[in-house]
Write an enzyme that holds these catalytic residues in place. Structure first.
Site, mmCIF file in Angstrom:
data_model
loop_
_atom_site.group_PDB
_atom_site.id
_atom_site.type_symbol
_atom_site.label_atom_id
_atom_site.label_comp_id
_atom_site.label_asym_id
_atom_site.label_seq_id
_atom_site.Cartn_x
_atom_site.Cartn_y
_atom_site.Cartn_z
ATOM 1 N N LYS A 1 0.148 4.184 -0.387
ATOM 2 C CA LYS A 1 -0.541 5.367 0.157
ATOM 3 C C LYS A 1 -0.252 6.578 -0.746
ATOM 4 O O LYS A 1 -0.092 6.403 -1.960
ATOM 5 C CB LYS A 1 -0.133 5.597 1.611
ATOM 6 C CG LYS A 1 -0.312 4.323 2.454
ATOM 7 C CD LYS A 1 -0.247 4.545 3.924
ATOM 8 C CE LYS A 1 -0.424 3.202 4.642
ATOM 9 N NZ LYS A 1 -0.474 3.335 6.084
ATOM 10 N N GLY B 1 1.794 2.231 10.672
ATOM 11 C CA GLY B 1 2.697 3.368 10.543
ATOM 12 C C GLY B 1 3.349 3.789 11.838
ATOM 13 O O GLY B 1 3.937 4.866 11.930
ATOM 14 N N ASN C 1 0.869 -1.172 0.000
ATOM 15 C CA ASN C 1 0.000 0.000 0.000
ATOM 16 C C ASN C 1 0.904 1.219 0.000
ATOM 17 O O ASN C 1 1.448 1.593 1.037
ATOM 18 C CB ASN C 1 -0.905 -0.046 1.246
ATOM 19 C CG ASN C 1 -1.818 1.154 1.330
ATOM 20 O OD1 ASN C 1 -1.848 1.991 0.418
ATOM 21 N ND2 ASN C 1 -2.558 1.263 2.430
ATOM 22 N N GLU D 1 -5.851 -5.128 10.226
ATOM 23 C CA GLU D 1 -4.833 -4.110 10.465
ATOM 24 C C GLU D 1 -5.183 -3.336 11.730
ATOM 25 O O GLU D 1 -5.974 -2.381 11.678
ATOM 26 C CB GLU D 1 -4.768 -3.142 9.293
ATOM 27 C CG GLU D 1 -4.432 -3.796 7.970
ATOM 28 C CD GLU D 1 -3.877 -2.783 6.984
ATOM 29 O OE1 GLU D 1 -2.695 -2.875 6.676
ATOM 30 O OE2 GLU D 1 -4.623 -1.900 6.560
ATOM 31 N N GLU E 1 -7.204 4.512 7.276
ATOM 32 C CA GLU E 1 -7.097 5.957 6.977
ATOM 33 C C GLU E 1 -8.356 6.459 6.282
ATOM 34 O O GLU E 1 -8.774 7.600 6.480
ATOM 35 C CB GLU E 1 -5.822 6.214 6.153
ATOM 36 C CG GLU E 1 -4.595 6.130 7.049
ATOM 37 C CD GLU E 1 -3.386 5.463 6.423
ATOM 38 O OE1 GLU E 1 -3.247 5.483 5.187
ATOM 39 O OE2 GLU E 1 -2.570 4.901 7.197
ATOM 40 N N SER F 1 2.956 -2.128 10.342
ATOM 41 C CA SER F 1 4.400 -2.118 10.625
ATOM 42 C C SER F 1 5.081 -3.450 10.318
ATOM 43 O O SER F 1 5.981 -3.871 11.045
ATOM 44 C CB SER F 1 4.657 -1.666 12.070
ATOM 45 O OG SER F 1 4.183 -0.354 12.279
ATOM 46 N N HIS G 1 -9.741 0.856 4.347
ATOM 47 C CA HIS G 1 -8.475 1.080 5.059
ATOM 48 C C HIS G 1 -8.722 2.032 6.240
ATOM 49 O O HIS G 1 -9.556 2.924 6.159
ATOM 50 C CB HIS G 1 -7.431 1.665 4.104
ATOM 51 C CG HIS G 1 -6.080 1.714 4.733
ATOM 52 N ND1 HIS G 1 -5.689 2.750 5.547
ATOM 53 C CD2 HIS G 1 -5.059 0.827 4.724
ATOM 54 C CE1 HIS G 1 -4.466 2.492 5.992
ATOM 55 N NE2 HIS G 1 -4.069 1.338 5.515
HETATM 56 P P1 PGA Z 1 2.416 0.249 7.602
HETATM 57 O O1 PGA Z 1 0.970 0.428 6.919
HETATM 58 O O2 PGA Z 1 2.998 -1.032 7.067
HETATM 59 O O3 PGA Z 1 3.199 1.471 7.187
HETATM 60 O O4 PGA Z 1 2.182 0.176 9.075
HETATM 61 C C1 PGA Z 1 0.127 -0.672 6.718
HETATM 62 C C2 PGA Z 1 -1.135 -0.225 6.041
HETATM 63 O O5 PGA Z 1 -1.617 0.881 6.324
HETATM 64 O O6 PGA Z 1 -1.695 -0.965 5.221
#
Ligand code: PGA
Length: 248
Positions: A13, A171, A11, A165, A97, A211, A95
């Protein structure tokens, strides 16, 4: 029980430009990737076509969002029909976000899931609890409620992968331990068994996200109910190759 093919989604983003994504694409195209692993990269909307044109055909491309109808007066949105027209076969929906920064409701996410599937897109459907929800002991309740809304909108589960997640792990550099991930994945699969069907519970891929790195992916991948990953930050780096190859 049918074997579940390992699935690794990147992803990206809202990151990258033609130069850096082009370099990443070259790395992926030339790397030795485990051919037993299904790989999909989630590109920013404006780079979907660029990613599809440049990535090797063995790597899928996903949009990071889409709208719930085919076309019309919806400024700023894109539809599954447009994605299909550009050779995009997957979409990430729900997601955290989208849920928590942009305020998308369970209902809207469900409608998007239904519409994407009607248009023959594969859907990476994301669920996960916030830190305060975990601390309050409501992880299962939150995750099951989010999954219920997704399940209400799915007829054909062969085109859906679930991504667990935990919001507190996204993140942050704080990864769920392999035991924490396995515990939720196992309960989710049990929930699928009781609320969808035995065969879907056995066959649906449940990804872990939050992460994931080259360093922690192998132990996570060894958990019986972890069928792959959705990777943010590390999917922009060469270590994404190690994550794709986590199951050796
Ligand atoms: P990250 O994000 O690996 O940077 O924690 C995962 C995601 O949002 O799918």
């Amino acid at each position: 029980m049918p074997a579940r093919q390992f699935f690794v989604g990147g992803n990206w983003k809202m990151n990258g430009d033609k130069k850096s994504l082009g370099d990443l694409i070259t790395t992926l195209n030339t790397a030795a990737l485990n051919d037993q692993t299904e790989v999909v990269c989630g590109a920013p909307t404006i780079y979907l076509d660029f990613a599809r044109s440049n990535l090797d055909a063995r790597i899928g491309v996903a949009a990071q969002n889409c709208y719930k109808v085919a076309k019309g007066a919806f400024t700023g949105e894109i539809s599954p029909a447009m994605m299909k027209d550009c050779g995009i076969d997957w979409v990430i929906l729900g997601h955290s976000e989208r849920r928590h920064v942009f305020g998308e409701s369970d209902e809207l996410i469900g409608q998007k899931v239904a519409h994407a599937l009607e248009n023959d897109l594969g859907v990476i459907a994301c669920i996960g609890e916030k830190l305060e929800e975990r601390e309050a002991g409501t992880t299962e309740k939150v995750v099951f409620e989010q999954t219920q809304v997704i399940a209400d909108n799915v007829k054909d589960w062969s085109k859906v992968v679930l991504a667990y997640e935990p919001v507190w792990a996204i993140g942050t550099g704080v990864t769920a331990s392999p035991q924490q991930a396995q515990e939720v994945h196992e309960k989710l699969r049990q929930w699928m068994r009781e609320n969808v069907s035995e065969s879907v519970a056995d066959s649906v891929r449940i990804l872990y996200g939050g992460s994931v790195t080259g360093g922690n992916c192998k132990e996570l991948a060894s958990q019986p109910d972890v069928d792959g990953f959705l990777v943010g930050g590390a999917s922009l780096k060469p270590e994404f190759v190690d994550i794709i190859n986590a199951r050796g």
